[in-house]
Design a protein around this motif. Structure first.
Motif, PDB file in Angstrom:
ATOM      1  N   LEU A 182       0.842  -1.195   0.000  1.00 39.29           N
ATOM      2  CA  LEU A 182       0.000   0.000   0.000  1.00 39.29           C
ATOM      3  C   LEU A 182       0.880   1.250   0.000  1.00 39.29           C
ATOM      4  O   LEU A 182       2.013   1.233   0.489  1.00 39.29           O
ATOM      5  CB  LEU A 182      -0.912   0.005   1.230  1.00 39.29           C
ATOM      6  N   THR A 183       0.355   2.337  -0.539  1.00 33.94           N
ATOM      7  CA  THR A 183       1.115   3.579  -0.635  1.00 33.94           C
ATOM      8  C   THR A 183       1.233   4.237   0.739  1.00 33.94           C
ATOM      9  O   THR A 183       0.232   4.364   1.463  1.00 33.94           O
ATOM     10  CB  THR A 183       0.442   4.552  -1.611  1.00 33.94           C
ATOM     11  N   ILE A 184       2.437   4.664   1.090  1.00 32.63           N
ATOM     12  CA  ILE A 184       2.711   5.318   2.356  1.00 32.63           C
ATOM     13  C   ILE A 184       3.074   6.778   2.082  1.00 32.63           C
ATOM     14  O   ILE A 184       3.805   7.087   1.143  1.00 32.63           O
ATOM     15  CB  ILE A 184       3.882   4.625   3.094  1.00 32.63           C
ATOM     16  N   HIS A 205       4.119  14.529   5.095  1.00 27.43           N
ATOM     17  CA  HIS A 205       2.696  14.279   5.275  1.00 27.43           C
ATOM     18  C   HIS A 205       2.433  13.177   6.294  1.00 27.43           C
ATOM     19  O   HIS A 205       1.393  12.521   6.262  1.00 27.43           O
ATOM     20  CB  HIS A 205       2.046  13.950   3.929  1.00 27.43           C
ATOM     21  N   GLY A 206       3.371  12.974   7.196  1.00 26.81           N
ATOM     22  CA  GLY A 206       3.124  12.141   8.363  1.00 26.81           C
ATOM     23  C   GLY A 206       3.535  10.697   8.278  1.00 26.81           C
ATOM     24  O   GLY A 206       3.438   9.960   9.262  1.00 26.81           O
ATOM     25  N   ARG A 207       3.957  10.231   7.091  1.00 25.80           N
ATOM     26  CA  ARG A 207       4.407   8.844   6.920  1.00 25.80           C
ATOM     27  C   ARG A 207       3.359   7.802   7.306  1.00 25.80           C
ATOM     28  O   ARG A 207       3.685   6.666   7.662  1.00 25.80           O
ATOM     29  CB  ARG A 207       5.707   8.595   7.688  1.00 25.80           C
ATOM     30  N   GLY A 208       2.099   8.179   7.261  1.00 22.99           N
ATOM     31  CA  GLY A 208       1.045   7.213   7.509  1.00 22.99           C
ATOM     32  C   GLY A 208       0.633   6.508   6.234  1.00 22.99           C
ATOM     33  O   GLY A 208       1.179   6.749   5.146  1.00 22.99           O
ATOM     34  N   VAL A 209      -0.338   5.625   6.354  1.00 17.46           N
ATOM     35  CA  VAL A 209      -0.921   4.974   5.174  1.00 17.46           C
ATOM     36  C   VAL A 209      -1.711   6.038   4.418  1.00 17.46           C
ATOM     37  O   VAL A 209      -2.622   6.654   4.971  1.00 17.46           O
ATOM     38  CB  VAL A 209      -1.838   3.806   5.578  1.00 17.46           C
ATOM     39  N   LEU A 210      -1.360   6.255   3.176  1.00 21.48           N
ATOM     40  CA  LEU A 210      -1.990   7.326   2.406  1.00 21.48           C
ATOM     41  C   LEU A 210      -3.399   6.911   1.986  1.00 21.48           C
ATOM     42  O   LEU A 210      -3.591   5.842   1.390  1.00 21.48           O
ATOM     43  CB  LEU A 210      -1.150   7.651   1.175  1.00 21.48           C
ATOM     44  N   VAL A 242      -2.858   5.909  12.153  1.00 22.44           N
ATOM     45  CA  VAL A 242      -2.029   5.340  11.098  1.00 22.44           C
ATOM     46  C   VAL A 242      -2.277   5.979   9.740  1.00 22.44           C
ATOM     47  O   VAL A 242      -1.482   5.819   8.824  1.00 22.44           O
ATOM     48  CB  VAL A 242      -2.251   3.814  11.003  1.00 22.44           C
ATOM     49  N   ALA A 243      -3.358   6.738   9.575  1.00 23.69           N
ATOM     50  CA  ALA A 243      -3.768   7.235   8.260  1.00 23.69           C
ATOM     51  C   ALA A 243      -3.305   8.669   8.013  1.00 23.69           C
ATOM     52  O   ALA A 243      -3.397   9.522   8.891  1.00 23.69           O
ATOM     53  CB  ALA A 243      -5.284   7.161   8.124  1.00 23.69           C
ATOM     54  N   SER A 244      -2.812   8.931   6.800  1.00 21.41           N
ATOM     55  CA  SER A 244      -2.536  10.290   6.329  1.00 21.41           C
ATOM     56  C   SER A 244      -3.616  10.636   5.312  1.00 21.41           C
ATOM     57  O   SER A 244      -3.681  10.005   4.254  1.00 21.41           O
ATOM     58  CB  SER A 244      -1.155  10.375   5.680  1.00 21.41           C
ATOM     59  N   PHE A 245      -4.458  11.604   5.644  1.00 28.69           N
ATOM     60  CA  PHE A 245      -5.615  11.890   4.807  1.00 28.69           C
ATOM     61  C   PHE A 245      -5.565  13.318   4.268  1.00 28.69           C
ATOM     62  O   PHE A 245      -5.045  14.219   4.925  1.00 28.69           O
ATOM     63  CB  PHE A 245      -6.922  11.671   5.592  1.00 28.69           C
ATOM     64  N   PRO A 246      -6.101  13.548   3.063  1.00 30.43           N
ATOM     65  CA  PRO A 246      -6.071  14.888   2.483  1.00 30.43           C
ATOM     66  C   PRO A 246      -7.076  15.790   3.175  1.00 30.43           C
ATOM     67  O   PRO A 246      -8.201  15.387   3.464  1.00 30.43           O
ATOM     68  CB  PRO A 246      -6.471  14.639   1.023  1.00 30.43           C
ATOM     69  N   HIS A 247      -6.642  17.036   3.459  1.00 29.60           N
ATOM     70  CA  HIS A 247      -7.548  17.979   4.114  1.00 29.60           C
ATOM     71  C   HIS A 247      -7.583  19.265   3.296  1.00 29.60           C
ATOM     72  O   HIS A 247      -6.611  20.018   3.240  1.00 29.60           O
ATOM     73  CB  HIS A 247      -7.083  18.280   5.541  1.00 29.60           C
ATOM     74  N   ALA A 248      -8.724  19.502   2.648  1.00 22.88           N
ATOM     75  CA  ALA A 248      -8.851  20.644   1.751  1.00 22.88           C
ATOM     76  C   ALA A 248      -8.686  21.970   2.488  1.00 22.88           C
ATOM     77  O   ALA A 248      -8.179  22.946   1.915  1.00 22.88           O
ATOM     78  CB  ALA A 248     -10.208  20.597   1.048  1.00 22.88           C
TER      79      ALA A 248
END
Length: 421
Positions: A261-263, A268-273, A291-297
């Motif tokens: 999976l893409t990290i 951007h935090g080195r979480g699971v993208l 664990v998650a790196s999520f996009p925040h508009a």
């Protein structure tokens, strides 16, 4: 299309995973739900571990997300003390347990959380070196603090972040001597910046905490396996009967990485993208919580947020996305802390360099105020200290990107509700 023959697997037994399982049932999912946790305790919330439970003000049972019987009552297959060691994306299976049990999934949610960063220095194998992440850690540390308080013992804490400061406050309430070693010039420097970090330094000094800024631990010394002192990079030596490593946490991405999976990168935090639906680079696998790196508009970047509210809200959002609901996860980051008689709440995201002004409403000297971090006249973040019931308008200002002058924002005669449409 979701049907009763499907199996949803959740890997990770913290708040995010437990709330995801709860949401699946609340949303009417009648298929198989499997929750796998590498801890032997039922899913629990982490804030009490450095707050009420550590201080002995909350009972052990109060930390659990659900009573133990809830899982069987809601037909959640709970596997405690089991480690997932492989995901086969092609076969859509996970392998776990000492016997290598393999189960099929239709949708998989990773809520594997984070783990405390370790001190890479001599002496960390000594008895009396501690971390605080799990309930078992808090149980041990609670006894250590009580013992230090009785015996006038010394605790050295590496790191002046939230965990380090909350444990320092707890240790002082037990009566222990406390020294905090921090390489930055103030506590919480990377979160609050120097303007507000100094406030927390003053608060803790008033309660007898000693700070050693501009240095880091380089060695823990002892005798017969017991901690006696901690040395710092500038040659100082501090007496210590116990040491707490509170230097941050790293997302537990090993399982996701092994599955391809893409990290996210370091910025951007080195979480699971994941995307705005908390879906990973595999459309059948989701990730939520620490664990998650999520996009925040709102902040035009991907974030990895380690705080309680992200687990509380992220788990349910991922569950709804797994069910095919229309989900956009864009909660304003939120966290809280209690230290001595100071209580605070923080909403938003404003790391050093992202803002051009800090505006104060209230009295910093009395520690009753709201701080706002602004960029081009828009509020990026707000922190209320011993001022309550203002989180909603602060979050609305952040979300609506309301333009406001510093003078208006600082004026207590202007209701915050009037500034947040």
């Amino acid at each position: 299309m979701v049907d009763a023959d499907q199996t949803f697997v959740i890997v990770g037994g913290g708040l995010a995973g437990a709330k995801a399982a709860e949401t699946l049932r609340a949303e009417g999912f009648t298929g198989r739900v499997i929750l796998i946790s590498d801890e032997r305790d039922h899913p629990y919330e982490r804030p009490p571990l450095s707050k009420g439970y550590l201080l002995g003000k909350e009972e052990r049972d109060s930390v659990f997300v659900h009573e133990p019987a809830w899982y069987a009552r809601n037909d959640i297959e709970l596997h405690l003390g089991q480690t997932v060691d492989a995901i086969d994306r092609a076969a859509r299976t996970v392998r776990f347990g000492e016997d290598g049990t393999v189960v099929h999934y239709d949708k998989l949610l990773l809520t594997t959380g984070a783990e405390p960063r370790r001190l890479d220095i001599p002496g960390t194998d000594l008895a009396g070196v501690h971390h605080l992440r799990r309930l078992a850690h808090a149980e041990r540390l609670k006894g250590v603090l009580a013992s230090l308080g009785r015996d006038n013992g010394h605790l050295v804490i590496a790191g002046a972040g939230w965990i380090g400061l909350e444990v320092a406050a707890a240790a002082r309430e037990y009566g222990a001597e406390v020294t905090v070693v921090e390489p930055e010039p103030t506590p919480l420097h990377g979160v609050l910046g120097p303007e507000l970090g100094q406030l927390f330094a003053e608060l803790h000094r008033e309660h007898g905490v000693r700070f050693h800024f501009g240095a880091r631990l380089t060695e823990i010394t002892g005798q017969d396996g017991v901690v006696l002192a901690a040395r710092t990079s500038d040659g100082e030596e501090h007496p210590a009967h116990a040491v707490l490593a509170a230097i941050g946490a790293a997302p537990r991405t090993g399982l996701a990485e092994a599955a391809g999976l893409t990290i996210a990168d370091r910025a951007h935090g080195r979480g699971v993208l994941v995307d705005e639906r908390l879906r990973t680079s595999d459309p059948d696998i989701y990730a939520a919580g620490d664990v998650a790196s999520f996009p925040h508009a709102l902040f035009d970047t991907s974030l990895r947020v380690e705080h309680w509210a992200n687990a509380l809200n992220g788990g349910p959002a991922a569950a709804r996305a797994m069910l095919g609901r229309d989900v956009v996860y864009d909660r304003v980051p939120y966290f809280f802390s209690d230290q001595y008689v100071l209580g605070m709440e923080y909403s938003g995201w404003a790391p050093p360099g992202s803002y051009d002004e800090v505006v104060i409403r209230g009295d910093v000297g009395k520690r009753e105020f709201i701080a706002f971090w602004l960029k081009d006249g828009r509020v990026l973040a707000g922190m209320n200290v011993n001022v309550w019931d203002v989180t909603d308008p602060i979050q609305r200002m952040i979300r609506t990107r309301t333009r406001v002058t510093a003078e208006t924002l600082a004026d207590p005669r202007t209701p915050l509700d009037s500034l947040a449409p």
